[in-house]
Motif scaffolding. Structure first.
Motif, mmCIF file in Angstrom:
data_model
loop_
_atom_site.group_PDB
_atom_site.id
_atom_site.type_symbol
_atom_site.label_atom_id
_atom_site.label_comp_id
_atom_site.label_asym_id
_atom_site.label_seq_id
_atom_site.Cartn_x
_atom_site.Cartn_y
_atom_site.Cartn_z
ATOM 1 N N ILE A 77 37.874 45.394 36.558
ATOM 2 C CA ILE A 77 38.208 46.011 37.850
ATOM 3 C C ILE A 77 37.056 46.870 38.375
ATOM 4 C CG2 ILE A 77 40.682 46.008 37.264
ATOM 5 C CD1 ILE A 77 40.486 49.144 37.187
ATOM 6 N N GLY A 78 35.873 46.694 37.758
ATOM 7 C CA GLY A 78 34.723 47.486 38.184
ATOM 8 C C GLY A 78 34.868 48.937 37.769
ATOM 9 N N THR B 111 36.591 49.183 41.851
ATOM 10 C CA THR B 111 35.709 48.613 42.871
ATOM 11 C C THR B 111 35.707 47.085 42.860
ATOM 12 O OG1 THR B 111 33.897 48.880 41.290
ATOM 13 C CG2 THR B 111 34.151 50.603 42.970
ATOM 14 N N GLU B 112 36.278 46.471 41.799
ATOM 15 C CA GLU B 112 36.271 45.003 41.708
ATOM 16 C C GLU B 112 37.661 44.397 41.594
ATOM 17 O OE1 GLU B 112 33.481 43.109 41.904
ATOM 18 O OE2 GLU B 112 32.312 44.933 42.212
ATOM 19 N N GLY B 113 38.703 45.230 41.499
ATOM 20 C CA GLY B 113 40.034 44.641 41.342
ATOM 21 C C GLY B 113 41.067 45.639 40.882
ATOM 22 N N SER B 114 42.222 45.095 40.474
ATOM 23 C CA SER B 114 43.369 45.923 40.089
ATOM 24 C C SER B 114 43.975 45.414 38.781
ATOM 25 C CB SER B 114 44.437 45.892 41.186
ATOM 26 O OG SER B 114 43.936 46.458 42.385
ATOM 27 N N LEU B 115 44.529 46.363 38.016
ATOM 28 C CA LEU B 115 45.131 46.049 36.718
ATOM 29 C C LEU B 115 46.525 46.653 36.670
ATOM 30 C CD1 LEU B 115 44.257 44.768 33.942
ATOM 31 C CD2 LEU B 115 43.717 47.088 33.201
ATOM 32 N N ARG B 116 47.481 45.873 36.185
ATOM 33 C CA ARG B 116 48.872 46.324 36.109
ATOM 34 C C ARG B 116 49.323 46.272 34.653
ATOM 35 N NH1 ARG B 116 52.413 43.081 40.307
ATOM 36 N NH2 ARG B 116 52.849 41.685 38.578
ATOM 37 N N ARG C 234 39.496 41.257 42.921
ATOM 38 C CA ARG C 234 39.152 41.359 44.351
ATOM 39 C C ARG C 234 40.259 40.831 45.265
ATOM 40 N NH1 ARG C 234 33.755 43.018 44.449
ATOM 41 N NH2 ARG C 234 33.855 42.979 46.724
ATOM 42 N N GLY C 235 41.527 41.138 44.925
ATOM 43 C CA GLY C 235 42.631 40.817 45.815
ATOM 44 C C GLY C 235 43.270 39.457 45.605
ATOM 45 N N THR C 236 42.794 38.693 44.622
ATOM 46 C CA THR C 236 43.406 37.393 44.337
ATOM 47 C C THR C 236 44.795 37.592 43.723
ATOM 48 O OG1 THR C 236 42.340 37.387 42.171
ATOM 49 C CG2 THR C 236 41.202 36.230 43.950
ATOM 50 N N ASP C 237 45.566 36.507 43.601
ATOM 51 C CA ASP C 237 46.894 36.590 42.991
ATOM 52 C C ASP C 237 46.798 37.183 41.590
ATOM 53 O OD1 ASP C 237 48.080 35.511 45.198
ATOM 54 O OD2 ASP C 237 48.299 33.493 44.367
ATOM 55 N N TRP C 238 47.890 37.838 41.175
ATOM 56 C CA TRP C 238 47.930 38.421 39.830
ATOM 57 C C TRP C 238 47.791 37.317 38.782
ATOM 58 C CZ3 TRP C 238 47.377 43.445 39.421
ATOM 59 C CH2 TRP C 238 47.861 44.282 40.436
#
Length: 382
Positions: free
Chosen positions: A146-147, A265-270, A286-290
């Motif tokens: 996720i940067g 800065t590069e994505g998200s983690l759940r 970067r906003g792609t599907d989980w």
């Protein structure tokens, strides 16, 4: 010394209540440790557990004096954690305690100092961050998935205990509340992923001044007064620069917040509930599907708990096994006393900020625990 006791570390359990069954049952999964004795304020309870697991039931003093006991596993109630852990360290035993490390950061610091001065190891729950989901999330973070972490949310929300716990009053008094009760799981996971917390701001309220007990038992349909905040919203600033909202509440009937989400800065983690060793970790680049990473097929991720919560991966004792291994390697135990002290300081700071309405700085020299590699994780098994 008998049998394999030269290679295995002898464990004495103090506190034989509900949580002890989890640890006792899981002890057999790990090499390097051997259950030898147990003690409890109720001799009957100790005798029951001793019979179940083929170990000795001893009085507290006898257990602390027993040369066959190398490590004390402290599973007493939180109010007794400091006294029991301090007594065990004074008797020359390594200690691993249930959370919290102590009921105040000052007492926690005394335990850390005592262990250090005696050259003994001190560890503390939770060790859930060492489970399959926690290791997966940590690897992704370390790989820069996720940067640079920028922000995030953590939510522990529910309706409290009075609908299922027969005597829930103590949860709602000073020293209790949702931050102290469940905070260690969330905060330990966040420190595992983001490193230490530097500063805290919080607001604390009570949804109700009194509560009605609806659980079966002697107090059913009685009302008690609430003596501590039950709804706390906090902002955590990490040394790394990341800022995270942490909400802990027993005033919520239903919600849709994920337990933990981190955004960089590069994505998200759940992440799943940090009070379990398993569950699904999801990554969006970067906003792609989980993209989902299940834990069931991973080490310490399979659902293994037949009682009360069959949907859980519960490998409590993993932190003890890691601590025992660190005696040989000289590494710092991952679920260490200093990590637990930092979490305790953060929880105290949250409550203090809620009272004073100012920000509270967190000092200390704690560092992010080392990643538990897959190789190391499997080497702990019996």
């Amino acid at each position: 010394m008998h049998g394999t006791s030269t290679t295995k570390l002898g464990i004495g359990v103090i506190g034989c209540g509900n949580i002890s069954m989890t640890y006792l049952r899981n002890a057999g999964l790990f090499g390097g440790i051997e259950l030898r004795a147990c003690a409890d304020i109720s001799a009957d309870m100790a005798a029951v557990r001793a019979k179940e697991y083929g170990i000795q039931a001893l009085g507290l003093d006898a257990l602390l004096a027993d040369p066959e006991i190398d490590l004390v596993l402290n599973l007493t109630i939180p109010a007794a954690h400091f006294d029991i852990s301090f007594a065990a360290l004074s008797a020359g035993k390594h200690v691993f305690t249930e959370k919290p490390l102590a009921t105040s950061a000052a007492d926690g610091q005394r335990l850390v100092n005592e262990a250090r001065s005696r050259g003994l190891l001190l560890g503390s729950a939770p060790d859930t961050f060492l489970g399959a989901a926690g290791r997966r999330a940590r690897r992704l973070m370390d790989q820069g998935a996720i940067g640079r972490p920028v922000t995030g949310t953590a939510f522990m929300m529910g309706r409290g205990m009075e609908h299922w716990h027969p005597n829930p009053q103590f949860y709602y008094q000073p020293g209790g509340g949702p931050v102290f009760d469940m905070g260690p799981y969330y905060l330990t996971m966040l420190v595992n992923l983001l490193g230490p917390v530097e500063r805290v701001m919080a607001m604390a309220t009570r949804g109700q001044e009194e509560r009605l007990i609806t659980a079966e038992g002697p107090f059913k349909n009685t009302i008690f007064k609430v003596g501590t905040p039950t709804n706390v919203l906090s902002l955590l600033e990490f040394r790394s620069g990341a800022t995270v909202t942490f909400g802990a509440s027993w005033d919520v009937f239903r919600h849709s917040n994920h337990p933990i989400e981190l955004h960089g800065t590069e994505g998200s983690l759940r992440l799943p509930d940090p009070d379990t060793f398993g569950g699904t970790v999801s990554l969006s680049e970067r906003g792609t599907d989980w993209q989902d990473f299940a834990s069931e097929g991973e080490l310490y991720g399979a659902r293994n708990w037949p009682y009360a919560a069959p949907d859980r991966a519960n490998y409590r004792m993993l932190g003890v096994a890691d601590l025992v291994r660190s005696l040989q390697t000289g590494n710092t135990p991952r679920a260490s006393g200093s990590l637990a002290l930092h979490v305790l300081e953060v929880m105290e700071a949250i409550l203090r900020s809620g009272e004073t309405q100012g920000s509270v700085a967190i000092g200390g020299d704690v560092v992010q625990p080392a990643l538990l590699t897959e190789e190391e994780a499997s080497s702990l098994l019996a």
